[in-house]
Enzyme design. Structure first.
Site, PDB file in Angstrom:
ATOM      1  N   ASP A 286       0.802  -1.225   0.000  1.00 10.15           N
ATOM      2  CA  ASP A 286       0.000   0.000   0.000  1.00 10.15           C
ATOM      3  C   ASP A 286       0.837   1.279   0.000  1.00 10.15           C
ATOM      4  OD1 ASP A 286       1.043   0.171   2.530  1.00 10.15           O
ATOM      5  OD2 ASP A 286      -0.873   0.295   3.558  1.00 10.15           O
TER       6      ASP A 286
ATOM      7  N   TYR B  86      10.619   4.473   1.375  1.00 11.29           N
ATOM      8  CA  TYR B  86      11.466   3.481   2.048  1.00 11.29           C
ATOM      9  C   TYR B  86      12.924   3.544   1.615  1.00 11.29           C
ATOM     10  CZ  TYR B  86       7.810   1.092   4.631  1.00 11.29           C
ATOM     11  OH  TYR B  86       6.837   0.789   5.537  1.00 11.29           O
TER      12      TYR B  86
HETATM   13  P1  NAD Z   1      -0.698  -7.907  13.885  1.00 12.67           P
HETATM   14  O1  NAD Z   1       0.360  -8.585  14.675  1.00 12.67           O
HETATM   15  O2  NAD Z   1      -1.670  -7.024  14.565  1.00 12.67           O
HETATM   16  O3  NAD Z   1      -1.556  -9.035  13.136  1.00 12.67           O
HETATM   17  C1  NAD Z   1      -1.041 -10.160  12.559  1.00 12.67           C
HETATM   18  C2  NAD Z   1      -1.873 -11.380  12.941  1.00 12.67           C
HETATM   19  O4  NAD Z   1      -1.294 -12.517  12.278  1.00 12.67           O
HETATM   20  C3  NAD Z   1      -1.870 -11.708  14.443  1.00 12.67           C
HETATM   21  O5  NAD Z   1      -3.183 -11.792  14.932  1.00 12.67           O
HETATM   22  C4  NAD Z   1      -1.158 -13.054  14.518  1.00 12.67           C
HETATM   23  O6  NAD Z   1      -1.648 -13.898  15.530  1.00 12.67           O
HETATM   24  C5  NAD Z   1      -1.417 -13.626  13.139  1.00 12.67           C
HETATM   25  N1  NAD Z   1      -0.487 -14.680  12.729  1.00 12.67           N
HETATM   26  C6  NAD Z   1       0.842 -14.727  12.933  1.00 12.67           C
HETATM   27  N2  NAD Z   1       1.358 -15.825  12.388  1.00 12.67           N
HETATM   28  C7  NAD Z   1       0.331 -16.512  11.821  1.00 12.67           C
HETATM   29  C8  NAD Z   1       0.241 -17.729  11.106  1.00 12.67           C
HETATM   30  N3  NAD Z   1       1.333 -18.460  10.849  1.00 12.67           N
HETATM   31  N4  NAD Z   1      -0.976 -18.126  10.684  1.00 12.67           N
HETATM   32  C9  NAD Z   1      -2.065 -17.391  10.927  1.00 12.67           C
HETATM   33  N5  NAD Z   1      -2.045 -16.220  11.600  1.00 12.67           N
HETATM   34  C10 NAD Z   1      -0.850 -15.779  12.033  1.00 12.67           C
HETATM   35  O7  NAD Z   1       0.052  -7.129  12.712  1.00 12.67           O
HETATM   36  P2  NAD Z   1      -0.351  -5.844  11.859  1.00 12.67           P
HETATM   37  O8  NAD Z   1       0.517  -4.721  12.269  1.00 12.67           O
HETATM   38  O9  NAD Z   1      -1.802  -5.649  11.874  1.00 12.67           O
HETATM   39  O10 NAD Z   1       0.150  -6.246  10.411  1.00 12.67           O
HETATM   40  C11 NAD Z   1      -0.265  -7.415   9.756  1.00 12.67           C
HETATM   41  C12 NAD Z   1       0.577  -7.654   8.526  1.00 12.67           C
HETATM   42  O11 NAD Z   1       0.215  -6.769   7.480  1.00 12.67           O
HETATM   43  C13 NAD Z   1       2.076  -7.446   8.735  1.00 12.67           C
HETATM   44  O12 NAD Z   1       2.777  -8.425   8.017  1.00 12.67           O
HETATM   45  C14 NAD Z   1       2.311  -6.087   8.148  1.00 12.67           C
HETATM   46  O13 NAD Z   1       3.639  -5.887   7.819  1.00 12.67           O
HETATM   47  C15 NAD Z   1       1.406  -6.171   6.964  1.00 12.67           C
HETATM   48  N6  NAD Z   1       1.082  -4.913   6.281  1.00 12.67           N
HETATM   49  C16 NAD Z   1       1.433  -4.818   4.989  1.00 12.67           C
HETATM   50  C17 NAD Z   1       1.141  -3.708   4.265  1.00 12.67           C
HETATM   51  C18 NAD Z   1       1.594  -3.636   2.847  1.00 12.67           C
HETATM   52  O14 NAD Z   1       1.605  -2.604   2.254  1.00 12.67           O
HETATM   53  N7  NAD Z   1       2.037  -4.711   2.219  1.00 12.67           N
HETATM   54  C19 NAD Z   1       0.465  -2.644   4.865  1.00 12.67           C
HETATM   55  C20 NAD Z   1       0.099  -2.757   6.209  1.00 12.67           C
HETATM   56  C21 NAD Z   1       0.409  -3.915   6.905  1.00 12.67           C
HETATM   57  C1  G6P Z   2       3.338   0.930   5.011  1.00 11.67           C
HETATM   58  C2  G6P Z   2       3.977  -0.188   4.238  1.00 11.67           C
HETATM   59  C3  G6P Z   2       3.700  -1.497   4.878  1.00 11.67           C
HETATM   60  C4  G6P Z   2       4.140  -1.488   6.320  1.00 11.67           C
HETATM   61  C5  G6P Z   2       3.507  -0.345   7.047  1.00 11.67           C
HETATM   62  C6  G6P Z   2       4.145  -0.237   8.423  1.00 11.67           C
HETATM   63  O1  G6P Z   2       1.962   0.865   4.914  1.00 11.67           O
HETATM   64  O2  G6P Z   2       3.575  -0.242   2.902  1.00 11.67           O
HETATM   65  O3  G6P Z   2       4.355  -2.496   4.171  1.00 11.67           O
HETATM   66  O4  G6P Z   2       3.767  -2.690   6.945  1.00 11.67           O
HETATM   67  O5  G6P Z   2       3.714   0.855   6.374  1.00 11.67           O
HETATM   68  O6  G6P Z   2       3.329   0.469   9.208  1.00 11.67           O
HETATM   69  P1  G6P Z   2       3.417   0.462  10.787  1.00 11.67           P
HETATM   70  O7  G6P Z   2       2.385   1.463  11.117  1.00 11.67           O
HETATM   71  O8  G6P Z   2       3.058  -0.945  11.255  1.00 11.67           O
HETATM   72  O9  G6P Z   2       4.806   0.845  11.146  1.00 11.67           O
HETATM   73 MN    MN Z   3       4.393  -2.241   2.020  1.00 10.65          MN
END
Ligand code: NAD
Ligand code: G6P
Ligand code: MN
Length: 447
Positions: free
Chosen positions: A172, A270
């Site tokens: 995102d 980044y």
């Molecule tokens: P979070 O820790 O609140 O949530 C993650 C959940 O995954 C937890 O409830 C945990 O229990 C669960 N989990 C962990 N291992 C697991 C497994 N093997 N099987 C099933 N469930 C499992 O984390 P968050 O801050 O809400 O972020 C979630 C994910 O989304 C992270 O990887 C974060 O980096 C990603 N993210 C990516 C983007 C992007 O742009 N690509 C943007 C925002 C967040």
């Molecule tokens: C952006 C990135 C994600 C990352 C997030 C981290 O949205 O694209 O890949 O996980 O920032 O945000 P946080 O609020 O968890 O530091």
């Molecule tokens: Mn990202």
């Protein structure tokens, strides 16, 4: 024609982003109708807190949608069209380690970049592959839209180890930055812009941005970024639209310095970690990193609001807000479900789209998405500056996946050493040895 109703599995149901995604799905039901939502997580207690609140929201706002939350893979993955995956293997406790261990050696620790991202990658690969295997076992026609981080390493792992799987990795950050560009330009929506972009995930550059009539929007954006980075005019006036945390404001401002290195392009935020690693390390507080900030703010807010809703048994005054940026997930799912041919930035195998770059690299580029998945749009040849940086970084990502697959200490040490963020091989080894201890039970045992 009525649109076929979809069955969605949110993997990582206990994520802090889950309520925002649900609110966003509810706002888009007219263009993306849903018959069923399921949650899957391996932490029952964490997921239950979110699920209890979401169940109430759905009963009040879309009672026709069936809902269940489970930790059982068969129940979760059966009868699913899309898996929306956002897991965090090791949760915030391990993110904190990823950020703090490198800082002991004066090296920046970050969720997805450098040693922190490498450490997280070594935990994530197995978790995401497991989700793919469940999906293929119980719903072989489903697609996985993955945004679990570190997306670059996860994407390389899925390319190499599950080459035929229907998984699309997406981020995102470009969406968020384009949103800011639109604000800088005074446009109503970032969708008024058509962009050309190339790079790796969290490591890329915009090369061309035009409006619908073909007018070049780059000069106006560049003029602003040269002075203020991606801090918007509203924020400069002190009237921020959203509640943006100080660390993110710093990041948006820092884009000014990154931009100065190549004023022909506009950079992803980044890149600051790779181009100014010492600045970032100096600025960091080794006792209180981004993981602490997230645990103290987002995690507390989301869970306390969900618990409040569950206690009072109504979501009428719920303060669960739609994550606007997350609508890109609906754009992607719709593109596949209804063949909309949406143009979006995705993390896909290069295969010549960047002509002078490794065809086996996972790159982030514009694609046209339809029911058969993404079609990559050629970005031509890239300049030596970007090519050099990307070659170094893609080597890191590939070495991490090889290290995971071969359980190789040597390759992981090499990966850390190649990372532009790590100053030398000795420091790389010190960080690695600490990370191995911290990640016991999460990483494969390295030989
Ligand atoms: P979070 O820790 O609140 O949530 C993650 C959940 O995954 C937890 O409830 C945990 O229990 C669960 N989990 C962990 N291992 C697991 C497994 N093997 N099987 C099933 N469930 C499992 O984390 P968050 O801050 O809400 O972020 C979630 C994910 O989304 C992270 O990887 C974060 O980096 C990603 N993210 C990516 C983007 C992007 O742009 N690509 C943007 C925002 C967040
Ligand atoms: C952006 C990135 C994600 C990352 C997030 C981290 O949205 O694209 O890949 O996980 O920032 O945000 P946080 O609020 O968890 O530091
Ligand atoms: Mn990202």
């Amino acid at each position: 024609m009525t649109l076929k109703k979809q069955s969605i599995l949110v993997a990582g149901g206990g994520s802090t982003f889950t309520p925002g995604i649900i609110m966003m799905l509810l706002e888009n039901l007219e263009i993306f109708p849903i018959r069923q939502i399921k949650f899957y997580d391996n932490d029952e207690e964490r997921q239950k807190q979110i699920a209890d609140a979401v169940e109430i929201v759905l009963k009040e706002r879309a009672p026709e949608i069936e809902f269940l939350a489970t930790t059982d893979p068969e129940t979760a993955f059966t009868d699913i069209d899309f898996v929306m995956a956002h897991i965090r293997v090791g949760k915030y406790a391990m993110r904190e380690q990823d950020e703090k261990i490198p800082l002991k050696y004066g090296v920046i620790g970050q969720e997805t970049c450098g040693p922190g991202g490498i450490s997280y990658g070594m935990r994530s690969i197995g978790g995401v592959l497991e989700l793919i295997d469940y999906m293929e076992q119980y719903s072989p026609n489903a697609w996985m839209l993955n945004y679990s981080n570190p997306a670059a390493i996860v994407a390389e792992a899925t390319r190499k180890l599950r080459p035929n799987s229907k998984i699309i990795n997406i981020c995102d950050m470009p969406v968020g930055i384009e949103h800011r560009m639109a604000e800088i330009l005074g446009l109503k929506s970032r969708k008024e812009m058509t962009v050309r972009y190339y790079g790796l995930n969290h490591f890329g550059w915009w090369t061309d941005i035009r409006d619908k009539d073909g007018n070049d929007l780059m000069p106006a954006i560049k003029k602003h970024v040269a002075e203020h980075g991606y801090v918007t005019p509203g924020e400069l006036e002190g009237t921020p639209g959203e509640d943006i945390e100080p660390s993110w404001m710093h990041t948006y401002g820092k884009a000014k310095e990154t931009f100065a290195l190549d004023p022909n392009t506009l950079p992803n935020t980044y890149l600051k970690y790779y181009l100014f690693p010492q600045d970032e390390a100096e600025k960091a507080n080794p006792e209180y990193t981004r993981a602490n900030e997230v645990m103290d703010h987002r995690e507390k807010q989301v869970f306390s609001e969900c618990n409040r809703i569950a206690n009072i048994k109504t979501a009428e005054d719920a303060k669960l807000v739609t994550d606007d940026h997350a609508s890109y997930i609906v754009d992607l799912a719709r593109a596949i479900a209804y063949n909309t041919r949406e143009r979006m930035l995705l993390i896909v195998p290069n295969n010549g789209a960047i002509a002078n770059f490794d065809p086996t690299a996972m790159v982030e580029i514009p694609c046209i998405v339809g029911s058969n998945g993404p079609e990559m749009i050629n970005q031509g040849e890239i300049p030596r500056f970007q090519k050099g940086l990307m070659e170094q970084q893609v080597a890191v990502e590939k070495l991490v996946v090889e290290a995971w697959e071969e359980e190789s200490y040597q390759k992981l040490w090499q990966a850390l050493t190649v990372s532009k963020i790590v100053p030398n091989a000795r420091v790389a080894r010190q960080i690695l040895d600490d990370l191995i201890v911290a990640n016991k039970g999460y990483w494969p045992e390295l030989k």
